[in-house]
Design a protein around this motif. Sequence first.
Motif, mmCIF file in Angstrom:
data_model
loop_
_atom_site.group_PDB
_atom_site.id
_atom_site.type_symbol
_atom_site.label_atom_id
_atom_site.label_comp_id
_atom_site.label_asym_id
_atom_site.label_seq_id
_atom_site.Cartn_x
_atom_site.Cartn_y
_atom_site.Cartn_z
ATOM 1 N N ARG A 111 123.941 -16.543 80.069
ATOM 2 C CA ARG A 111 122.666 -16.112 80.631
ATOM 3 C C ARG A 111 121.638 -17.220 80.554
ATOM 4 N NH1 ARG A 111 120.918 -10.972 77.689
ATOM 5 N NH2 ARG A 111 123.167 -10.620 77.746
ATOM 6 N N ILE A 112 120.639 -17.149 81.459
ATOM 7 C CA ILE A 112 119.515 -18.071 81.451
ATOM 8 C C ILE A 112 118.249 -17.270 81.708
ATOM 9 C CG2 ILE A 112 119.736 -18.592 83.914
ATOM 10 C CD1 ILE A 112 118.664 -21.381 83.337
ATOM 11 N N MET A 119 107.943 -22.654 89.440
ATOM 12 C CA MET A 119 109.017 -22.844 90.413
ATOM 13 C C MET A 119 109.615 -24.238 90.292
ATOM 14 S SD MET A 119 107.584 -20.892 93.836
ATOM 15 C CE MET A 119 109.056 -21.282 94.739
ATOM 16 N N ALA A 120 108.764 -25.227 89.990
ATOM 17 C CA ALA A 120 109.261 -26.599 89.839
ATOM 18 C C ALA A 120 110.187 -26.735 88.630
ATOM 19 C CB ALA A 120 108.084 -27.560 89.717
ATOM 20 N N GLN A 121 109.965 -25.907 87.620
ATOM 21 C CA GLN A 121 110.815 -25.935 86.430
ATOM 22 C C GLN A 121 112.059 -25.061 86.621
ATOM 23 O OE1 GLN A 121 107.928 -24.467 83.637
ATOM 24 N NE2 GLN A 121 107.262 -26.532 82.989
ATOM 25 N N ALA A 125 116.467 -25.875 86.652
ATOM 26 C CA ALA A 125 117.115 -25.218 85.521
ATOM 27 C C ALA A 125 118.206 -24.267 86.012
ATOM 28 C CB ALA A 125 116.072 -24.473 84.687
ATOM 29 N N LEU A 126 117.920 -23.513 87.059
ATOM 30 C CA LEU A 126 118.911 -22.595 87.618
ATOM 31 C C LEU A 126 120.089 -23.372 88.200
ATOM 32 C CD1 LEU A 126 119.711 -19.696 88.517
ATOM 33 C CD2 LEU A 126 118.463 -20.139 90.647
ATOM 34 N N THR A 127 119.819 -24.433 88.919
ATOM 35 C CA THR A 127 120.885 -25.239 89.531
ATOM 36 C C THR A 127 121.829 -25.786 88.470
ATOM 37 O OG1 THR A 127 119.423 -25.828 91.364
ATOM 38 C CG2 THR A 127 121.373 -27.198 91.022
#
Length: 205
Positions: A111-112, A119-121, A125-127
């Motif tokens: 999980r993350i 949005m820039a962070q 991070a998701l990618t």
Amino acid sequence: MARRRNRTLSEEERSLWDEVKKSTIPLHAETKPSVSKTPTPPPKKPIEPSKNPKTLKQQIQEFSVGSKAKKPAPRHNLMPSISVELQQAPLQMDRKKYGKMRKGKLAPEARIDLHGMTMAQAHPALTNFIMSSHARGLRLVLVITGKGKDRDEGGPIPTRMGILKHQTPQWLRAAPLKLLVMQVTEAHLSHGGSGAYYVYLRRNG
């Protein structure tokens, strides 16, 4: 021979004059009044009153303000629900396993939590999280975005509630993550509900 004044006709002369009058034709014959040949229309029948006349009260009850006005056209939904949008997406994974996942019967392997990030962070991070999870051979991961707050200030352009909640599915369906992601759906209440997403990944290799 002297003329007689105020001479009267004798009986013989009067008879002769009467015979002359009978043989004469008058210059202006008496004309009879012409008779119109147009038939006289029959008299109109009086309008009979209705057998069941409606009272003013009944007429008022039958009439309602706006009853004949056109109904307003339905408003166009500029911001369709993300939940509905995901539910209408084509099913790519096994239907039985999808049902278990929706019911919270499949435990996420990683999980993350993007909640609180900009949005820039959040995007990088998701990618990195999805790519590393796929490289490890994981199939089901959980992405927490939070439900977000209503930040619409009433301007001409409406603002979505929960920027990360609405943006995350877009990132997952865009390159390079779309090649790794098979299915995205909202999480069960036990895993965060509408504030989180199940992301089912394709097999590695």
